[in-house]
Design an enzyme around this catalytic site. Structure first.
Site, PDB file in Angstrom:
ATOM      1  N   LYS A  25       0.832  -1.198   0.000  1.00  0.00           N
ATOM      2  CA  LYS A  25       0.000   0.000   0.000  1.00  0.00           C
ATOM      3  C   LYS A  25       0.866   1.247   0.000  1.00  0.00           C
ATOM      4  O   LYS A  25       0.535   2.254  -0.632  1.00  0.00           O
ATOM      5  CB  LYS A  25      -0.910   0.005   1.226  1.00  0.00           C
ATOM      6  CG  LYS A  25      -1.766   1.252   1.361  1.00  0.00           C
ATOM      7  CD  LYS A  25      -2.413   1.354   2.713  1.00  0.00           C
ATOM      8  CE  LYS A  25      -1.436   1.737   3.795  1.00  0.00           C
ATOM      9  NZ  LYS A  25      -0.953   3.141   3.657  1.00  0.00           N
ATOM     10  N   ARG A  95      -1.083  11.938   1.422  1.00  0.00           N
ATOM     11  CA  ARG A  95       0.139  12.727   1.271  1.00  0.00           C
ATOM     12  C   ARG A  95       0.730  12.629  -0.134  1.00  0.00           C
ATOM     13  O   ARG A  95       1.849  13.085  -0.369  1.00  0.00           O
ATOM     14  CB  ARG A  95       1.174  12.270   2.306  1.00  0.00           C
ATOM     15  CG  ARG A  95       0.709  12.467   3.730  1.00  0.00           C
ATOM     16  CD  ARG A  95       1.804  12.165   4.730  1.00  0.00           C
ATOM     17  NE  ARG A  95       2.939  13.048   4.599  1.00  0.00           N
ATOM     18  CZ  ARG A  95       3.006  14.279   5.090  1.00  0.00           C
ATOM     19  NH1 ARG A  95       1.973  14.796   5.728  1.00  0.00           N
ATOM     20  NH2 ARG A  95       4.094  15.004   4.937  1.00  0.00           N
ATOM     21  N   ASP A 119      -2.826   9.777   8.000  1.00  0.00           N
ATOM     22  CA  ASP A 119      -3.272   9.334   9.319  1.00  0.00           C
ATOM     23  C   ASP A 119      -2.776  10.287  10.402  1.00  0.00           C
ATOM     24  O   ASP A 119      -1.657  10.790  10.321  1.00  0.00           O
ATOM     25  CB  ASP A 119      -2.743   7.927   9.617  1.00  0.00           C
ATOM     26  CG  ASP A 119      -3.358   6.899   8.690  1.00  0.00           C
ATOM     27  OD1 ASP A 119      -4.489   7.136   8.246  1.00  0.00           O
ATOM     28  OD2 ASP A 119      -2.708   5.888   8.401  1.00  0.00           O
ATOM     29  N   ASP A 308       4.968   0.875  11.614  1.00  0.00           N
ATOM     30  CA  ASP A 308       3.635   0.372  11.260  1.00  0.00           C
ATOM     31  C   ASP A 308       3.368  -1.010  11.838  1.00  0.00           C
ATOM     32  O   ASP A 308       2.209  -1.439  11.895  1.00  0.00           O
ATOM     33  CB  ASP A 308       3.492   0.309   9.734  1.00  0.00           C
ATOM     34  CG  ASP A 308       3.644   1.670   9.082  1.00  0.00           C
ATOM     35  OD1 ASP A 308       2.631   2.273   8.723  1.00  0.00           O
ATOM     36  OD2 ASP A 308       4.793   2.121   8.932  1.00  0.00           O
ATOM     37  N   VAL A 330       9.506   7.161  15.936  1.00  0.00           N
ATOM     38  CA  VAL A 330       9.309   7.738  14.607  1.00  0.00           C
ATOM     39  C   VAL A 330       8.207   8.797  14.612  1.00  0.00           C
ATOM     40  O   VAL A 330       8.408   9.919  14.158  1.00  0.00           O
ATOM     41  CB  VAL A 330       8.996   6.628  13.579  1.00  0.00           C
ATOM     42  CG1 VAL A 330       8.793   7.227  12.193  1.00  0.00           C
ATOM     43  CG2 VAL A 330      10.135   5.605  13.545  1.00  0.00           C
TER      44      VAL A 330
END
Length: 455
Positions: A25, A95, A119, A308, A330
């Site tokens: 993705k 983005r 997000d 993630d 991060v």
């Protein structure tokens, strides 16, 4: 009025079987933007069915780029007339618009993109992108409604990023391939998705050199042509399936994601006691009969533990023995999903200060979490939903598993007035009596034997 979709998750026991993951993705939309630079048609295979693809396709079509989507294949070809303005309607959706600045400057000499979204996991400013384009000779103005840029011809430059930003590295890559002269990126992001984008650009005719010291060298060429590519499997999706299998004490075989994209994830789960079967066809993880051990994990840029991955890992922590620690380095607001897990009965404490030594000068936001393992979770938007989905696999009616709050468990009365971070560190020492944890000592975590969790 837009109605929110509701997911109803009923546990059905251990998850077992095979699953095929599609392309990344985080990579597909960047490939779609890169394809607009070619003089012919480009095709992207193994594309995932995600909303990001539809949004990016609509943006490209608004610019005059032809896009055809057929199941897992995306075909893109530049049109005769390029409209260098991304409509305001796409403001805040994702983005991707910021990545279109460089390609639009090459195609039209000017560009406008609306404010970017994404997000709500933390600050992701566009200043790295803007300064890089200015270094390459573009005039860039950041307004209240978006970003305006113009350039007769971009020129190569030496750019050192203050932080190995994935988005900024991708912006420079797609801006430098057709620029005049040589561009050198220092402290570049080297995530698999960035390398995959560079390889796609190379197939289109770009001259790109990757160095082991986070340095990328791009020699500009007069033009690029169309190319074909097959996207590698999504490492976030693959890890989520592996974690789901472990959470439910099942056995899930994940196909389609190369092992080299999950090296750190596999090692992290193995240290928790997970048993792996890995071959050229699939990756499979199972939990030992005695259950998984607790762990201390620190997120980092690649090749460290991917930020993630921490959402499914947090759910897995709740089903592991003892107390686990997660340190986010991060994004300062990545732990936004924790309240959703707490509503389901998970015992998690979040701190706005580092318990093992700060790595990055992040503002005081919630960025470290401690959780104590349990057996079962009681149930009552994107990342929050992912946590709920996996937590829902464990729901057991009327069962809480005897959980305790990490800052109150085994806490003597005379310690009640201590700061939360001090109480947590003392509790960690009691959980791991053979391994001392010193507050303020960088990279030392309970259970890590003096190693950084990402090593």
């Amino acid at each position: 009025m837009i109605e929110d979709k509701v997911w109803l998750i009923e546990p059905s026991g251990p998850l077992r079987g095979d699953v095929e993951v599609r392309g990344s993705k985080n990579g597909v939309s960047k490939h779609m933007v890169a394809a607009m630079l070619g003089t012919g048609e480009s095709s992207i295979h193994n594309a995932p069915e995600v909303g990001e693809v539809g949004i990016t396709a609509a943006m490209l079509e608004a610019l005059g780029i032809h896009v055809k989507i057929n199941e897992q294949e995306i075909r893109i070809e530049k049109g005769k007339e390029i409209r260098p303005q991304v409509p305001h309607a796409f403001s805040g959706l994702n983005r991707i618009p910021i990545l279109m600045l460089g390609p639009l400057l090459h195609l039209a000499g000017e560009a406008f993109v609306p404010l970017v979204g994404g997000d709500p996991i933390g600050r992701r400013p566009v200043n790295f992108h803007v300064e890089a384009l200015r270094s390459m000779g573009a005039e860039v103005e950041v307004g209240e409604d978006g970003i305006y840029a113009k350039a007769t011809r971009l020129r190569g430059a030496r750019i050192e990023l203050p932080y190995p930003s994935v988005g900024a590295t991708e912006t420079i890559l797609m801006s430098a391939v057709l620029a005049e002269g040589k561009t050198v990126i220092k402290n570049a992001a080297m995530e698999p998705e960035v390398v995959e984008l560079a390889l796609f650009l190379q197939r289109m005719g770009a001259r790109i050199e990757l160095s082991p010291d986070r340095r990328i060298v791009i020699e500009g060429v007069p033009e690029l042509h169309g190319a074909q590519t097959w996207l590698s499997g999504d490492r976030i999706e693959a890890f989520s399936y592996l974690a789901a299998g472990l959470i439910t004490r099942g056995e899930v075989r994940v196909h389609g994601c190369p092992q080299d994209r999950l090296v750190t994830a596999i090692t992290t789960l193995a240290r928790m006691g997970a048993q792996f079967e890995i071959n050229d066809d699939y990756i499979c993880a199972t939990a030992p009969p005695e259950g998984l051990r607790s762990a201390a994990v620190q997120t980092d840029t690649h090749p460290g533990f991917m930020t993630d991955w921490q959402t499914p890992l947090m759910v897995l922590f709740t089903q592991s023995q003892g107390m686990s620690v997660l340190h986010e380095t991060v994004f300062e607001n990545r732990l936004v999903y924790v309240p959703a897990l707490q509503e389901m009965g998970c015992e998690i404490e979040v701190f706005d200060q580092c318990l093992g030594g700060p790595r990055l000068p992040l503002p005081r936001h919630q960025r470290q979490a401690l959780g104590r393992g349990a057996r079962g979770v009681q149930a009552t938007r994107r990342r929050r939903d992912a946590a709920r989905h996996q937590g829902g696999l464990l729901r057991r009616a009327g069962r809480r598993g005897g959980r305790r709050h990490v800052t109150t468990a085994r806490r003597p009365a005379h310690r009640a007035g201590l700061p939360p971070a001090v109480r947590a560190v003392r509790l960690a020492r009691s959980e791991y009596p053979q391994r001392r944890v010193k507050a303020g000592e960088p990279g030392v975590w309970p259970g890590s034997a003096g190693r950084r969790p990402s090593e």
